[in-house]
Scaffold this active site. Structure first.
Site, PDB file in Angstrom:
ATOM      1  N   CYS A  77      60.663  22.529  62.364  1.00  0.00           N
ATOM      2  CA  CYS A  77      61.434  22.504  61.133  1.00  0.00           C
ATOM      3  C   CYS A  77      60.167  22.208  59.909  1.00  0.00           C
ATOM      4  O   CYS A  77      59.661  20.926  59.910  1.00  0.00           O
ATOM      5  CB  CYS A  77      62.450  21.528  61.090  1.00  0.00           C
ATOM      6  SG  CYS A  77      63.362  21.248  59.349  1.00  0.00           S
ATOM      7  N   CYS A  89      61.981  19.495  56.918  1.00  0.00           N
ATOM      8  CA  CYS A  89      62.317  18.260  57.287  1.00  0.00           C
ATOM      9  C   CYS A  89      62.194  18.003  58.649  1.00  0.00           C
ATOM     10  O   CYS A  89      60.985  17.619  59.291  1.00  0.00           O
ATOM     11  CB  CYS A  89      63.601  17.910  56.546  1.00  0.00           C
ATOM     12  SG  CYS A  89      65.001  18.919  57.011  1.00  0.00           S
ATOM     13  N   SER A  90      63.499  17.894  59.320  1.00  0.00           N
ATOM     14  CA  SER A  90      63.234  17.457  60.870  1.00  0.00           C
ATOM     15  C   SER A  90      64.383  17.894  61.488  1.00  0.00           C
ATOM     16  O   SER A  90      64.953  17.443  62.552  1.00  0.00           O
ATOM     17  CB  SER A  90      63.349  16.008  61.001  1.00  0.00           C
ATOM     18  OG  SER A  90      64.502  15.564  60.056  1.00  0.00           O
ATOM     19  N   CYS A  91      65.126  19.193  61.227  1.00  0.00           N
ATOM     20  CA  CYS A  91      66.105  19.731  61.849  1.00  0.00           C
ATOM     21  C   CYS A  91      65.945  19.840  63.367  1.00  0.00           C
ATOM     22  O   CYS A  91      64.915  20.565  63.855  1.00  0.00           O
ATOM     23  CB  CYS A  91      66.701  21.027  61.230  1.00  0.00           C
ATOM     24  SG  CYS A  91      66.925  20.969  59.579  1.00  0.00           S
TER      25      CYS A  91
END
Lengths: 113, 197
Positions: B100, B103-105
């Protein structure tokens, strides 16, 4: 690739042998962001956009990247944007909490984990 | 704000919490229950079940590649961040890896919460720019004639890699196969059956 440095209190919860949360506030900030979404306070997409913005901002800065600080800032953004909490009351509350004398008791309605 | 935060994070969070509590918008017991569920019931063991099933059942494999969300629900796996799950299959010709970039999906219901390195600026930037070098850092050498595909989690889509079934596992049961499927192999940075450090 090596993991980011693991700092903070010992014995945090681990998943798959790796640290997920390095401090109790990180865990609570995560849980509150998810819970408010599940309760319908906002779409996950709104939180995600706030997080993307805070991650980008942090990466432009010259301080070490702190993912959970980004998460916490995004939580502040999304509760403010959705009108749950006004920014000025959030700042005022932060000031008054920060001004407590050292050693104040920690009775504020939730267990520390 | 991130360069010089005016308040310690504990203070800022406590301010948010206390205001939400006063407004009746927050139930910390409910938050705790949700945290318990996410950190104990969600994890790579869920994704591993789907991968192992796909290895032994070609029809299931087809359904998993067709509609990841529906196929994992068949196994009773459901939860946050898999509402639009796309499964990408490693083959002798193609190696897939997930990131991702913004961000941090990450597909929590099948992999749990992401490891620190997945969220780091270094991984998010480098795996796009030089995926083979990043894979090599994980001990995963990909031959030059194998295509490397990098999947960037977008607004809604979450990806899961279906790793190749390790050679010599023809006699293994489905549950034995699931034990060979580690988290990193479903992100795509390692292979299934590869021994972790």
């Amino acid at each position: 690739m090596t993991d980011l440095p693991v700092e903070g209190p010992a014995a945090p919860p681990r998943v798959n042998g790796e640290v997920v949360f390095e401090a109790p506030w990180q865990r609570r900030a995560f849980g509150i962001a998810v819970d408010l979404c599940e309760q319908g306070a906002y779409e996950w997409r709104s939180f995600q956009q706030a997080l993307i913005g805070r991650v980008a901002e942090a990466e432009r800065g010259d301080h070490p990247f702190d993912y959970w600080q980004c998460w916490l800032n995004a939580l502040g953004d999304v509760v403010e944007q959705t009108g749950l909490v006004a920014l000025d009351e959030l700042d005022q509350r932060s000031v008054s909490l920060a001004a407590r004398p050292a050693g104040h008791d920690h009775e504020h309605g939730h267990p520390h984990r | 704000m991130t360069t010089t935060e005016p308040f310690a994070p504990e203070i800022r969070l406590e301010a948010i919490e206390s205001l939400l509590l006063e407004k009746g918008l927050l139930d910390l017991d409910r938050v705790e229950q949700r945290l318990e569920m996410i950190t104990t019931e969600l994890g790579p063991m869920n994704g591993a079940r789907a991968v192992a099933r796909a290895w032994v059942d070609p029809d299931y494999r087809s359904r998993l590649l067709e509609d990841g969300t529906a196929a994992v629900r068949e196994l009773g796996i459901d939860g946050p961040q898999v509402e639009m799950l796309v499964v990408v299959e490693n083959t002798p010709e193609v190696h897939n890896v997930v990131v991702c970039t913004l961000c941090s999906c990450y597909p929590w219901a099948v992999l749990g919460l992401p490891p620190a390195w997945y969220k780091s600026p270094e991984y998010r930037a480098r795996v796009v720019r030089e995926p083979r070098a990043v894979l090599a850092d994980f001990g995963t050498e990909v031959a030059p004639d194998v295509e490397v595909r990098v999947w960037d989690s977008s607004a809604e889509v979450r990806y899961l890699v279906l790793p190749e079934r390790p050679a010599g596992t023809g006699s293994r049961s489905e549950s034995e196969l699931a034990a060979l499927v580690n988290r990193d192999s479903m992100i795509g940075v390692r292979r299934a059956g590869q021994v972790d450090d």
